[in-house]
Structures are given as structure tokens and as C-alpha cells.
Design an enzyme around this catalytic site. Structure first.
Site, PDB file in Angstrom:
ATOM      1  CB  THR A   1     -37.700 -34.216   9.389  1.00 30.87           C
ATOM      2  OG1 THR A   1     -38.283 -34.461  10.676  1.00 30.87           O
ATOM      3  CG2 THR A   1     -37.761 -35.497   8.584  1.00 30.87           C
ATOM      4  CG  ASP A   2     -35.310 -31.032  14.079  1.00 35.90           C
ATOM      5  OD1 ASP A   2     -34.400 -31.638  13.490  1.00 35.90           O
ATOM      6  OD2 ASP A   2     -35.324 -30.849  15.319  1.00 35.90           O
TER       7      ASP A   2
ATOM      8  N   GLY B   1     -30.060 -38.894  28.915  1.00 36.85           N
ATOM      9  CA  GLY B   1     -29.336 -39.536  27.812  1.00 36.85           C
ATOM     10  C   GLY B   1     -30.148 -40.608  27.108  1.00 36.85           C
TER      11      GLY B   1
ATOM     12  CB  SER C   1     -36.205 -33.817  24.833  1.00 32.50           C
ATOM     13  OG  SER C   1     -35.936 -33.847  23.497  1.00 32.50           O
TER      14      SER C   1
ATOM     15  CD  GLU D   1     -29.682 -28.936  23.340  1.00 30.54           C
ATOM     16  OE1 GLU D   1     -30.699 -28.634  23.995  1.00 30.54           O
ATOM     17  OE2 GLU D   1     -29.365 -30.102  23.082  1.00 30.54           O
TER      18      GLU D   1
ATOM     19  CG  ASP E   1     -35.469 -32.320  20.945  1.00 32.59           C
ATOM     20  OD1 ASP E   1     -36.226 -32.926  20.162  1.00 32.59           O
ATOM     21  OD2 ASP E   1     -34.265 -32.588  21.062  1.00 32.59           O
TER      22      ASP E   1
ATOM     23  CE1 TYR F   1     -29.522 -34.281  15.739  1.00 31.27           C
ATOM     24  CE2 TYR F   1     -28.245 -32.265  15.487  1.00 31.27           C
ATOM     25  CZ  TYR F   1     -29.466 -32.915  15.538  1.00 31.27           C
ATOM     26  OH  TYR F   1     -30.642 -32.198  15.374  1.00 31.27           O
TER      27      TYR F   1
HETATM   28  C1  GLA Z   1     -32.302 -34.573  18.533  1.00 36.17           C
HETATM   29  C2  GLA Z   1     -32.330 -33.087  18.192  1.00 36.17           C
HETATM   30  C3  GLA Z   1     -33.598 -32.716  17.432  1.00 36.17           C
HETATM   31  C4  GLA Z   1     -33.811 -33.644  16.227  1.00 36.17           C
HETATM   32  C5  GLA Z   1     -33.673 -35.106  16.658  1.00 36.17           C
HETATM   33  C6  GLA Z   1     -33.721 -36.056  15.492  1.00 36.17           C
HETATM   34  O1  GLA Z   1     -33.343 -34.869  19.431  1.00 36.17           O
HETATM   35  O2  GLA Z   1     -32.256 -32.323  19.379  1.00 36.17           O
HETATM   36  O3  GLA Z   1     -33.529 -31.375  17.024  1.00 36.17           O
HETATM   37  O4  GLA Z   1     -32.959 -33.317  15.171  1.00 36.17           O
HETATM   38  O5  GLA Z   1     -32.458 -35.342  17.355  1.00 36.17           O
HETATM   39  O6  GLA Z   1     -34.985 -36.072  14.927  1.00 36.17           O
END
Ligand code: GLA
Length: 408
Positions: A47-48, A146, A150, A180, A192, A241
Site C-alpha cells: 500500500t505504501d 532476506g 527489513s 535503496e 520500512d 516487486y
Molecule cells: C517491501 C518494501 C516496502 C513495501 C513492502 C510491501 O518491504 O520495501 O516499501 O512496499 O514490501 O508492503
């Protein structure tokens, strides 16, 4: 050696000892010890980067950077966990920024990804006009790697604070996100890094990823967070992603033709989506469906949490998992099974995959009392299905990143 009025956590002790050994006791002087936590997200998944909301909790697994500044010379980083080191010239940072070859040589191969995060932070500091000191930084952490907890954001935050001696701020989180995005090539959102800097102990962080306004919400007394590691490393995570982000962009282009100005999926209400969803081909319709629902669930979840309604909150976590699995398609059988098994334990409120998906951990939110039963049930059930016992971490919520100056 204390922080928070208590003993340094384990990775800090290792980093400090490592620094002392490398610098030599006779040199004396001060050191900066930066600590930054990993996180689990209780609600809000993918969602971010849709300008939505997230609800992470920082956890008591951290990355430390113990840093001895020097008046001049080179900037060297040593990773105790990867048994690796690299040197960068702080007077010559624009060269690395402009010359891909120079950065590639510095960052090395795939196994040296930690270098990209550390060097990326230094490069983004210089790009922002902040001074980058010379010196030696020794890095150690206990955030499982991994696992979707985070570790990379924690590393970025620790390096940033060690180099800058700054406070934890939203601007610092944005700088680390840029590091990043640009230098590690991961187009992550802000969750994160923001959680690693701005979280508070005993609380969940409710963040509006559009304007970065946030507030922290007390976790109800007697509740606990446990993560179960699927043991599957997130090989696909980066490429899938990127693919999800592209799918969202394509969906937005189609939706804008009918729904008018739509800066992000955050602006698409469930009602409007219901009117236009048949315009989207699969899998775009499902992707958007997930994001719209996930954003609404965070809003509801925040109210439930504030009211201490752990039952409803748990249901929302499970709905979020199902949506991530079926609509966003970022789960794997191991993560699904952990959720299923956890939900059979009395005292478990909810469970879901945490992080980007494709491996890593599922997080379980539960009554403190049932921690042992949870461990037993999940371990036995998982072993039956997959023939191995998954690592389980009972975590405590932690405060955000900080830096302390100490005598060496
Ligand atoms: C990873 C990304 C975050 C977020 C999540 C999914 O952790 O680093 O920014 O998008 O995936 O919610």
C-alpha cells in the site's frame, strides 16, 4: 556501555568490539554507535507505493554501525556478518554518482549487496549536500536476512545516523529510501525506512504514505508478535516487486481515462472502483482490488487497535493475507500454511505474510500467554508438510533508530 539505560544489544556489542580491535586501543577518541531496528507490518501490504496507509511495528532485532570518525582520509566500512569490507573516498563521492563503472566496482557482486546500501547512503548524503566524514564504520546485525523484516532499511538507517550524527527524522527516512531506490535498484516504498526511524516502543506506527503524517498507537497490553520464517529466501522478490509496480502503473493509466484525475490508487474509493473495475483486464483488476481493500483495512484496523478490539484487528490481518495471496499473488504455500496453523491456536488474533512476500516470514499477532502453544503447533504442522522445522522469533516491539556518542 549502555543505551536506553540498559546494556547494549548483542549486535552493538559485536560492532563495538570489532571497532576497538580494528582501530587499536591506543588511538583513543570517541565513537558513534548507531542502532536501527527491523520491522514487521501488521496491516497494509503493498500500500505504501500507492500513497496509502501502513501499520508496521519496529522489532527488537537491529543493525548497528559503530563509527570512529577521522579528520581526513578514506571512509571504510566493515561488515562482520558478511566478513567483507570496502573503502570509498568521501572527497570524491560525485565521481561514484556519475560513473556507473566506479560504483559497480565499489559495490561488487550480488553477494555484496550490503555494500550497495551502505555506499548508497553516503552517496545520497553527498547528493543532499550533507557532509560525509572520513573514518571507519563496523556493522553487525541480528535482523534475520532476506526474511521480510527489513534488514536493509535497518542497515541504511544505522549507517545514516553513524555518519551524520543526526536525529531520526522523516527526511532521513526519505534519504535512505532514495539510497535503496537508486543504488540497490529496489523501487521500495517508504514504509520500512520510516518505521526503522520513527517507531516507538510498545506501539504500532500508523503512517500516511502520501503526506508522511503519522502517529503511534499503543499495542494492547498482553499482546505479542511472533514471526515464523518460511525458510524460503525471496529470490523472486525484487523482480516480482518491480512487476507489481508496473502493473499498478498500467492499471492507473487505464483508470484515469474513465475516472478522471487519479494521482494514485489511494484516490480510488471502493465505491468508484466497483463502478469501473470491469474495464481492467486480469490480473490488473485483482491487483487494484487488493490495494483498494488493503488501504481501507488499515484505516479500520487502526480504530480496532485503538479500541483494544484485537479480535477484529486479527480478522483484518487474515483478510489482508488472503488478499495478498489470491489477488496480489505474492504468497507461497509455506507462508499460507503458517497462517493456517497459527489460526488454530487459541489466543491467536490474526496472522499474515509480512514484507514484500515470495518467501520470508509470516507474522502472528497473539495473546502473550499462547506463545508456547503457538511455537509447538506451527513447528509440528510445518514439519509435517515441509519436512523441516521453521525458525520462530518471538519479538518485542522496539523504539526507532538512534545514535549515541561514547568514549572508545
Ligand atoms: C517491501 C518494501 C516496502 C513495501 C513492502 C510491501 O518491504 O520495501 O516499501 O512496499 O514490501 O508492503
Amino acid at each position: 556501555m549502555t543505551a536506553f539505560g540498559q546494556e547494549w544489544p548483542e549486535p552493538a556489542r559485536r560492532a563495538i568490539t570489532g571497532l576497538q580491535e580494528l582501530v587499536g586501543a591506543d588511538e583513543g577518541g570517541r565513537a558513534r554507535i548507531a542502532l536501527a531496528p527491523g520491522r514487521v507490518n501488521l496491516l497494509g501490504g503493498h500500500t505504501d507505493y500507492n500513497d496509502g496507509y501502513v501499520l508496521p511495528v519496529a522489532v527488537d532485532r537491529r543493525v548497528t554501525c559503530a563509527f570512529a570518525e577521522r579528520a581526513e582520509g578514506m571512509l571504510e566500512f566493515v561488515s562482520l556478518d558478511f566478513d567483507d569490507r570496502f573503502i570509498i573516498d568521501p572527497r570524491d563521492l560525485p565521481r561514484y554518482r556519475e560513473d556507473d563503472g566506479a560504483f559497480e566496482r565499489l559495490a561488487g557482486g550480488r553477494e555484496n549487496r550490503w555494500r550497495r546500501y551502505a555506499a548508497g547512503v553516503a552517496l545520497e548524503m553527498s547528493a543532499a549536500g550533507l557532509p560525509v566524514p572520513a573514518g571507519l564504520g563496523v556493522i553487525a546485525g541480528d535482523v534475520p536476512l532476506g526474511s521480510g523484516l527489513s534488514s536493509s532499511a535497518a542497515l541504511e538507517a544505522a549507517v545514516y545516523l553513524a555518519l551524520s550524527n543526526d536525529r531520526a527524522t522523516p527526511e532521513a527516512a526519505l534519504l535512505c529510501q532514495r539510497a535503496e531506490n537508486r543504488w540497490a535498484g529496489v523501487p521500495c516504498g517508504i514504509m520500512d525506512q520510516f518505521a526503522s526511524f520513527m517507531a516507538e516502543e510498545g506501539r504500532a506506527l500508523f503512517l500516511d504514505c502520501r503526506d508522511l503524517s503519522w502517529h503511534n498507537i499503543d499495542l494492547p497490553a498482553g499482546t505479542a508478535v511472533t514471526v515464523v520464517d518460511s525458510g524460503v529466501r525471496r529470490e523472486l522478490a525484487a523482480s516480482e516487486y518491480v512487476k507489481r509496480r508496473q502493473e499498478i502503473e498500467t492499471a492507473l493509466t487505464i483508470l484515469r481515462k474513465v475516472a478522471g484525475p487519479l494521482p494514485a490508487l489511494r484516490d480510488l474509493t471502493p465505491e468508484v472502483f466497483a463502478e469501473v473495475d470491469d474495464l481492467l483486464p486480469e490480473p490488473l483488476r485483482s491487483r487494484v482490488d487488493h490495494v483498494v481493500g488493503a488501504i481501507a483495512r488499515v484505516k479500520e484496523g487502526v480504530t480496532s487497535l485503538a479500541l483494544g478490539d484485537t479480535v477484529r484487528f486479527g480478522e483484518l490481518m487474515v483478510e489482508c493475507h488472503q488478499s495478498l495471496a489470491c489477488l496480489y499473488e505474492v504468497s507461497i504455500p509455506e507462508l499460507d500454511r503458517i497462517v493456517e496453523l497459527a489460526l488454530t491456536v487459541e489466543g491467536v488474533f490474526g496472522a499474515r505474510l509480512t514484507g514484500a512476500g515470495f518467501g520470508g516470514c509470516s507474522v502472528v499477532f497473539h495473546d502473550n500467554e499462547c506463545a508456547e502453544a503457538l511455537r509447538q503447533t506451527v513447528t509440528d504442522g510445518f514439519e509435517k508438510n515441509f519436512g523441516r522445522r521453521p525458525p520462530i522469533h518471538h519479538l518485542r516491539s522496539a523504539g526507532g533508530a538512534g545514535v549515541w556518542s561514547v568514549e572508545r
